[in-house]
Design an enzyme around this catalytic site. Sequence first.
Site, mmCIF file in Angstrom:
data_model
loop_
_atom_site.group_PDB
_atom_site.id
_atom_site.type_symbol
_atom_site.label_atom_id
_atom_site.label_comp_id
_atom_site.label_asym_id
_atom_site.label_seq_id
_atom_site.Cartn_x
_atom_site.Cartn_y
_atom_site.Cartn_z
ATOM 1 N N ASN A 150 0.884 -1.160 0.000
ATOM 2 C CA ASN A 150 0.000 0.000 0.000
ATOM 3 C C ASN A 150 0.926 1.215 0.000
ATOM 4 O O ASN A 150 1.437 1.621 1.040
ATOM 5 C CB ASN A 150 -0.876 -0.058 1.259
ATOM 6 C CG ASN A 150 -1.898 1.049 1.303
ATOM 7 O OD1 ASN A 150 -1.825 1.996 0.525
ATOM 8 N ND2 ASN A 150 -2.825 0.944 2.225
ATOM 9 N N ARG A 170 -2.526 -1.851 -3.590
ATOM 10 C CA ARG A 170 -3.733 -1.058 -3.392
ATOM 11 C C ARG A 170 -3.602 0.214 -4.217
ATOM 12 O O ARG A 170 -2.592 0.925 -4.114
ATOM 13 C CB ARG A 170 -3.869 -0.682 -1.919
ATOM 14 C CG ARG A 170 -5.046 0.219 -1.699
ATOM 15 C CD ARG A 170 -4.928 0.985 -0.415
ATOM 16 N NE ARG A 170 -6.103 1.832 -0.257
ATOM 17 C CZ ARG A 170 -6.175 2.820 0.607
ATOM 18 N NH1 ARG A 170 -5.154 3.093 1.389
ATOM 19 N NH2 ARG A 170 -7.258 3.548 0.691
ATOM 20 N N HIS A 215 -12.395 3.638 0.222
ATOM 21 C CA HIS A 215 -12.295 2.633 1.304
ATOM 22 C C HIS A 215 -12.987 1.323 0.913
ATOM 23 O O HIS A 215 -13.493 0.600 1.769
ATOM 24 C CB HIS A 215 -12.950 3.136 2.612
ATOM 25 C CG HIS A 215 -12.364 4.392 3.164
ATOM 26 N ND1 HIS A 215 -13.138 5.415 3.666
ATOM 27 C CD2 HIS A 215 -11.082 4.785 3.311
ATOM 28 C CE1 HIS A 215 -12.361 6.397 4.090
ATOM 29 N NE2 HIS A 215 -11.111 6.040 3.889
ATOM 30 N N ARG A 218 -10.939 16.987 7.292
ATOM 31 C CA ARG A 218 -11.808 17.286 6.133
ATOM 32 C C ARG A 218 -13.222 17.568 6.618
ATOM 33 O O ARG A 218 -13.731 16.876 7.506
ATOM 34 C CB ARG A 218 -11.834 16.083 5.174
ATOM 35 C CG ARG A 218 -10.581 15.952 4.344
ATOM 36 C CD ARG A 218 -10.565 14.658 3.558
ATOM 37 N NE ARG A 218 -9.772 13.641 4.227
ATOM 38 C CZ ARG A 218 -9.664 12.374 3.836
ATOM 39 N NH1 ARG A 218 -10.301 11.961 2.769
ATOM 40 N NH2 ARG A 218 -8.917 11.511 4.494
ATOM 41 N N GLU A 220 -7.602 -4.366 5.411
ATOM 42 C CA GLU A 220 -7.583 -4.097 3.969
ATOM 43 C C GLU A 220 -6.537 -4.952 3.269
ATOM 44 O O GLU A 220 -6.753 -5.411 2.144
ATOM 45 C CB GLU A 220 -7.327 -2.604 3.731
ATOM 46 C CG GLU A 220 -8.520 -1.772 4.177
ATOM 47 C CD GLU A 220 -8.237 -0.280 4.221
ATOM 48 O OE1 GLU A 220 -7.609 0.150 5.213
ATOM 49 O OE2 GLU A 220 -8.629 0.432 3.297
#
Length: 394
Positions: free
Chosen positions: A7, A90, A179, A238, A381
Site C-alpha cells: 500500500n 492497493r 475505502h 476534512r 484491507e
Amino acid sequence: MKILIINSGSSSIKFQLMEMPSETLICNGLVERIGYKNATISYKANGDNLHQTHTIETHRQGLERVVELLLDPEKGVITHTNDIKVVGHRVVHGGNSFSDTTLITAEVKEKIQEYAALAPLHNPGNLEGILVAEEIFPAAKQVVVFDTTFHQTIPAKAKRYAIPTSLYEVHGIQVYGFHGTSHQFVSEKAIAYLGLKSSKIITIHLGNGCSMTAVLDGKSIDHSLGFTPSNGLIMGSRSGDIDHAIIFHLVNHLNYSLDEVKTLLTNQSGMLGLTGHMDLRDIQAEAENKNKECQLALSMNAYRIKKYIGAYTAAMNGLDAIVFTAGIGENSSVIRQLACEDLEVLGIILDSSKNDKRSAELREINTAESKVKILVIPTNEELEIAKQAFELVE
Ligand code: AMP
C-alpha cells in the site's frame, strides 16, 4: 503461496507478507517519511519488532530496504525474491474502468496515471510502488485492487450528481466511492456472522478518512464519499458535507484563493478545524474535561453519522446490522454511543456495557431487544487484497 501486499502512499509504503490461502501473516511493516532525512522503517516478523531510521529518498530505496529485511539471514522470512509469487497493490482511484481485481498491464498503468488527476494525493504514489515492485520482483504476478471497485455497483440514481449530463459523460464527474476494500471486508464478515441470505447492512469506516456504505445483499448501493474522498462524514481534517456556495463566498467575499479554499476544507477543517485537535483521543480527553468545543465536535460528528444511518436505512427499506470499523470505529466507544443514541425508532439499541468492553475480535454491542445488530469488526484491507489477488491468480 506467498503474497506481498503493498500500500504505497505519497511518502510511505505499508507492506504485509501473507501465506495464502491459509491467511497466515508472515510479516508486516511500514516505511514512513520517504523523501525526508529521518525516514523510518518498522518491521514485525517472528515476534520481533524492529524500528530503524534511514535517509530514504525514493520509493525504490524504501522498497529495496524492505526487501533487504525480508531476505535478512536473521530477521528475514524468505531466501529469494522469487519466493514471492504475487504482489498485490492497493490503488485508490480506478475510475469506471475496473469492476474487478486486475493483473497489471501497460494499459492498467496508463489508466492509473490518467486517474491521478482525480486522486492527486494517492494514485502517483500507488503507481510508483507498482513500477518499483515490477523491477524488484520480476518473477511475481502483479495485481491491483482499487478502492473504487467495490462501489461499481452503485446505481445511477445514487452515483450521479444533478449537474449537466455532459459533465458525467465526457468528464466522468460522478460518485466513485473509496475505502472499498475495507467496506467489502467488514460487510462480508458481517454477512457470514449474521448468516442471512438477503441482507441490509450499513458499514461505517471511521479512521483518518471516514465513510459509510449502504450494502444491500453484499453489494455497495450508496456511499458517503463522492467524486473525491471529501464528501459526507466529518473527518480528522476534512469538512465532509458542506453547502458548496460557501466556497464562492470564501473566494468572492473573503479573498481566499482556490488553493487556499482547498487547503482549508481538506487540511484545516473537520475535527481539527472545530477543536484544534485531529486525533480523536485528544478530543475525547478534552471533552471529558468539559471543553465545550470538543463536546460539540463529538456530537456534530456523531449526528452526521446518524443522518447517514437514517438515509441508508431508507435507501434499503430496512436494516439488519450496522458495522463500526477502522481506528475510531473499532476503538471509540464514545462515538459509537453518540451515533447510536436515540435511534430506537430504527430498531437500534446499544448495550453500553458491551460497548465499553475492548476486544480485537468481531463483537456484538447491541441489547437483546435491538432489532438491528450493532457490530464492531476490525478491518483488514491488506488481507482483503491478498484474498482477491489469490482468487485471481489461483
Ligand atoms: P485509521 O486511519 O483507521 O488508522 O484511524 C486513525 C484514527 O483512529 C486516529 O487518528 C485516531 O483519531 C483514532 N483512534 C485510534 N485509536 C483510538 C482510540 N483508542 N480511541 C479513539 N480514537 C482512536
